[in-house]
Write an enzyme that holds these catalytic residues in place. Structure first.
Site, PDB file in Angstrom:
ATOM      1  N   HIS A 436       0.850  -1.190   0.000  1.00 10.34           N
ATOM      2  CA  HIS A 436       0.000   0.000   0.000  1.00 10.34           C
ATOM      3  C   HIS A 436       0.885   1.238   0.000  1.00 10.34           C
ATOM      4  CE1 HIS A 436      -3.526  -2.462   1.116  1.00 10.34           C
ATOM      5  NE2 HIS A 436      -2.681  -3.099   1.901  1.00 10.34           N
ATOM      6  N   SER A 438       1.353   5.277   1.216  1.00 11.59           N
ATOM      7  CA  SER A 438       0.921   6.272   2.209  1.00 11.59           C
ATOM      8  C   SER A 438       2.067   7.262   2.380  1.00 11.59           C
ATOM      9  CB  SER A 438       0.535   5.598   3.526  1.00 11.59           C
ATOM     10  OG  SER A 438       1.617   4.847   4.050  1.00 11.59           O
ATOM     11  N   HIS A 578       5.269  -5.722  35.609  1.00 20.34           N
ATOM     12  CA  HIS A 578       4.872  -4.824  34.527  1.00 20.34           C
ATOM     13  C   HIS A 578       6.123  -4.155  33.963  1.00 20.34           C
ATOM     14  CE1 HIS A 578       4.936  -2.192  38.079  1.00 20.34           C
ATOM     15  NE2 HIS A 578       5.262  -1.234  37.237  1.00 20.34           N
ATOM     16  N   SER A 580       8.435  -1.071  31.889  1.00 16.82           N
ATOM     17  CA  SER A 580       8.673   0.343  31.649  1.00 16.82           C
ATOM     18  C   SER A 580      10.187   0.524  31.520  1.00 16.82           C
ATOM     19  CB  SER A 580       8.092   1.193  32.781  1.00 16.82           C
ATOM     20  OG  SER A 580       8.189   2.557  32.467  1.00 16.82           O
TER      21      SER A 580
END
Length: 895
Positions: A436, A438, A578, A580
């Site tokens: 595509h 863009s 988690h 970060s």
């Protein structure tokens, strides 16, 4: 190339709100004109006028409406009531998407009674959705000008030749596959524009267009052209570039008035000697002298593909099912394999300056190229298309990777990228494959290691520092997740210099991210190397701090007491649920979060200097540039032969993508309006690896015949960039915080010429000029005078590229021998006078400057035109707001 051909003879029809024409406060009837296409509800106002004041409309001769208007269908039914109508414009393209691309209008046909408009001489239906030419057009026997650009026409009607008075016809960017034989009956036709269609042949009857002066057939599928074209004795310009021509008739070289024959980007392996030696012929991009390739049993390789070389002024090319390789003047190239496009496809491209409002860089990203836009958006190719983009050398960016990033209209994503270096030019290029089109740009980012984490667990380690590992135990997740790891190495010297604290040390900075917002079900083990010089044997645990940062790096929390830290001889190991930023520090400082925040902020900043240099031969030409500290000496050395100026400014610090301004002060100002001016200041965006440079012309209101002018240029910060740390943001506020540097600029005293007591126009008398069209703005006489001052000894080359013959150039030189100023003025203003009614003349002037090697003048003209577009859009928005706020009042004012 021209974005859209427009007819001559209508230069006085300026759309309301356009530069060079007065902008009314309401859509009222002005004399015999109704210019309603700049209003968001123009058709509605037209219908109101028709209902309330039908008698007043009897004298209307010129009407402009937007085919993007929702009430267009109703207005079409009423237009045939205007029996005196001479000019009708029903163009689309007034609505644009957020990136400036024009949206086609809704027009698909015209009512049959349009054929009753016996006085109509000019009809513009461009930027619409026409698949066939409305049959009523053949009944418009007075029609002289017809434009149907940017539609979906596949054929013209067989009776098209009945438009015997037609002098101008443009059907650029349609899907025409052939022409009717009756086209040869258009004996009055002077300009024919059929570029970027799907024409495979031309009828012999084209040779009967004896009045034709310009014929544009570029961007089609023509493999040959009829010999009858040699009958077009009035032809001045013939455009045949970007076709499939394998032969051309030698008789074209004998056309008496031909000043340009463009045969670039075809399949010509040999051309007649008469054509090859003609000075007005362009042949670049043809396999001249090459032998015919032998057929291969397998699919053709990239080496056998047709090659297209596009000049700097072109903005489109045509791709067929056979594939091709395309080379842009800026170094970008494309490879379309056979079968990538099932039907002929016209590809449009633009090189855009990166705007931080929508080019969003992540922390520690570095921009390495401008933005490339390719259209049509969203169309899926049958096979992947390769895009090769040159980029600035990232030699100073260690342990990083280069990727091409693409924008889908909503967000940016990185593509799988190959990086190489061209053999001859040694330029760095990045390559990606896409299905595509863009927007695309090249960035340098922190090396990204990625893996899929299944329920069984896995191991991820850094390719930058293999000692950094992340261990995912079994049961860490129920569904497979994607995890990314990035590492920013930091030297001990950088830490000590930025923190100003002796003995401070830190590990590499680790960033972990995942595609799932939920925490992991079991703790994930992370291994980080201990800071340089620290081992498990000499470790003082009270000095070791594990910091956790948010994704923006705005806050850094000491989580040493919240995790269990294990140590080996070389590593620290801890567990988290988690992801970060994580950073291991070793210091005697008790509060380390503030120091880490300061260091992180400085790691994103660049130390730069400003330079302001004046061209030695023309001190009014000033070069302004913001240069990273380590590049200042090489840049000055490169420029010292052509420029002089003061020493660079003191060092300042800037973020990647930060805006700043340059303002000329103390008697010096910018010579002309520019689209990059904000409140009289030049706007810049700092990108560390791009040229933050502008070359502009300055002037002074002071009379320089008696004295020199000692002025200055000052640099100021712009708005505070997004995601700038709070501490840096505070430093950018306050009375003096926006000022960065000031450098002196001196305009020398003018030397008076003996016997010269007149203006540069002495001996000349030209009427006021407005070159261009309403949508792009105009070049005025003052603009041309400013341009003439820059031309110098290149005037003859420029004149030839503007279409003058060698004899005309010699005559101008003889008439004003020994007076270069008058030679330039005569050439430039003679051309302007001849082309003042051609709305595309500005584009031709820009192209001529580029072909003559005067990119500086071309840039200057484009800056004026861009300012015209900007003012035009602002006038539309301004008038639109007025209409929305007082529709009823406006309707009343039309009485």
């Amino acid at each position: 190339t021209q974005e859209m051909a427009e007819p001559p003879g209508l230069g006085d029809e300026r759309g309301e709100g356009a530069p060079g024409a007065p902008a009314p406060a309401s859509p009222c009837l002005a004399d015999n004109r109704l210019n309603l296409d700049v209003y968001p509800d123009g058709c509605g106002h037209f219908l109101q006028l028709l209902e309330r004041h039908r008698g007043d409309l009897a004298r209307v001769e010129f009407v402009r409406l937007s085919s993007n208007d929702r009430l267009l269908g109703t207005a079409l039914g009423a237009l045939p009531l205007l029996r005196s109508l001479k000019s009708l414009v029903l163009k689309g393209g007034h609505a644009r998407d957020e990136f400036g691309s024009r949206q086609p209008g809704s027009l698909t046909s015209l009512p049959p009674d349009f054929g009753n408009l016996r006085c109509l001489t000019h009809l513009d239906l461009s930027f619409n959705r026409l698949s066939t030419l409305p049959s009523c057009i053949s009944h418009l026997r007075s029609l002289r000008v017809l434009l149907v650009n940017h539609n979906s026409l596949e054929a013209l009607p067989e009776d098209f030749g009945c438009l015997s008075k037609l002098t101008f016809f443009s059907a650029m960017r349609n899907q025409l596959k052939g022409l009717p034989r009756s086209i040869g009956e258009l004996a009055a036709l002077q300009d024919l524009y059929l570029s970027e269609n799907a024409l495979e042949y031309l009828p012999e009857e084209v040779g009967n267009l004896h009045s034709c002066t310009e014929l544009d057939l570029s961007g089609n599928r023509l493999s040959n052209i009829p010999d009858s074209l040699a009958n077009l004795k009035c032809l001045r310009r013939l455009h045949l570039h970007s076709n499939l021509l394998v032969t051309v008739p030698a008789s074209l070289a004998s056309l008496p008035n031909l000043s340009r024959l463009d045969l670039q980007n075809n399949r010509l392996r040999a051309v007649p000697p008469e054509i090859q030696t003609s000075p007005f012929v362009r042949l670049r991009g043809n396999p001249l002298g090459e032998s015919e390739p032998s057929p291969q049993p397998d699919e053709p390789s990239a080496r056998s593909l047709q090659r297209l070389f596009l000049a700097s002024g072109e903005d489109s090319f045509t791709v067929t099912s056979e594939g091709c390789r395309v080379f842009l003047d800026c170094g970008i190239c494309f490879c379309f394999p056979p079968g990538a496009a099932s039907v002929p496809l016209c590809v449009h491209f633009r090189i855009l300056e990166p705007d931080p409002r929508w080019v969003k860089l992540r922390h520690h990203d570095v921009l390495l190229s401008p933005v490339l836009e390719l259209q049509p958006h969203g169309l899926e190719f049958q096979q992947e298309v390769e895009i090769w983009m040159p980029f600035a050398s990232p030699q100073t960016l260690q342990q990083r990777e280069v990727v091409i990033r693409t924008f889908n209209g909503q967000s940016w994503s990185d593509l799988r990228t190959k990086v190489g270096q061209r053999k001859k030019s040694k330029k760095h290029v990045a390559c990606c494959s896409v299905l595509h089109f863009s927007w695309f740009l090249v960035v340098s980012r922190l090396v990204e290691n990625e893996c899929k984490v299944p329920a069984e667990g896995t191991l991820l380690f850094s390719s930058v520092d293999p000692d950094i590992k992340v261990i995912f135990p079994p049961g860490v997740t129920e569904e497979t997740r994607s995890v990314k790891l990035q590492v920013l190495p930091i030297s001990a010297e950088e830490i000590e210099e930025i923190s100003a604290a002796a003995g401070c040390r830190a590990s590499p900075l680790l960033c972990l991210s995942q595609d799932c917002p939920a925490d992991f079900l079991r703790p994930v083990r992370i291994q980080l190397p201990l800071p340089l010089g620290v081992t498990g044997l000499n470790l003082d645990r009270s000095r070791l701090h594990l910091l956790h940062g948010d994704l923006q790096g705005q806050t850094w929390d000491d989580i040493t007491s919240q995790v269990v830290l294990e140590f080996t001889h070389l590593y620290a190991i801890f567990e988290v649920t988690h992801f970060s930023w994580y950073w291991l520090w070793y210091t005697t400082k008790s509060y380390i979060g503030g120091i880490a925040k300061k260091v992180y902020e400085r790691l994103r900043m660049y130390q730069v200097n400003f330079i302001a240099l004046q061209r030695k031969k023309d001190p009014e030409q000033v070069l302004l540039q913001c240069v990273p500290k380590h590049k200042v000496d090489p840049v000055l050395k490169k420029l010292q032969d052509r420029y002089r100026g003061p020493e660079p400014s003191d060092m300042v610090e800037m973020f990647e993508g930060e805006q700043f301004f340059a303002a000329f002060e103390r008697g010096i100002s910018i010579d002309m309006d520019r689209p990059d001016c904000v409140d009289g200041r030049l706007s810049f965006i700092f990108y560390s690896h791009l040229k933050n440079m502008k070359e502009i012309y300055v002037t002074s209101p002071v009379d320089r015949k008696g004295q020199a002018v000692k002025g200055q240029v000052s640099f100021y910060r712009g708005a505070v960039p997004e995601s700038v740390p709070e501490e840096a943001s505070r430093r950018r506020k306050g009375p003096d915080s926006l000022w960065l540097a000031t450098l002196p600029i001196k305009l020398p005293r003018l030397k008076s010429r003996s016997g010269d007591n007149s203006s540069p126009l002495n001996g000349f008398s030209f009427p006021p000029l407005n070159l261009g069209n309403a949508e792009t703005g105009y070049l005025t006489q003052a603009n041309l005078l400013s341009i003439a001052r820059r031309v110098g000894g290149d005037w003859q080359t420029i004149g030839l590229n503007l279409g003058f013959t060698y004899q005309q150039i010699e005559r101008i030189g003889y008439n004003h021998r020994e007076d270069l100023d008058k030679q330039i003025l005569d050439m430039l203003f003679s051309w302007a006078k001849q082309n003042s009614e051609d709305p595309n003349c500005v584009e031709k002037l820009i192209t001529a400057m580029k072909e003559s090697g005067r990119q500086d003048i071309a840039d200057e003209i484009e800056a004026i035109i861009e300012l015209g577009r900007q003012k035009y859009r602002e006038s539309i928005r301004r008038v639109g707001l007025e209409q929305e706020s007082s529709t009823e009042d406006s309707a009343t004012a039309m009485v």
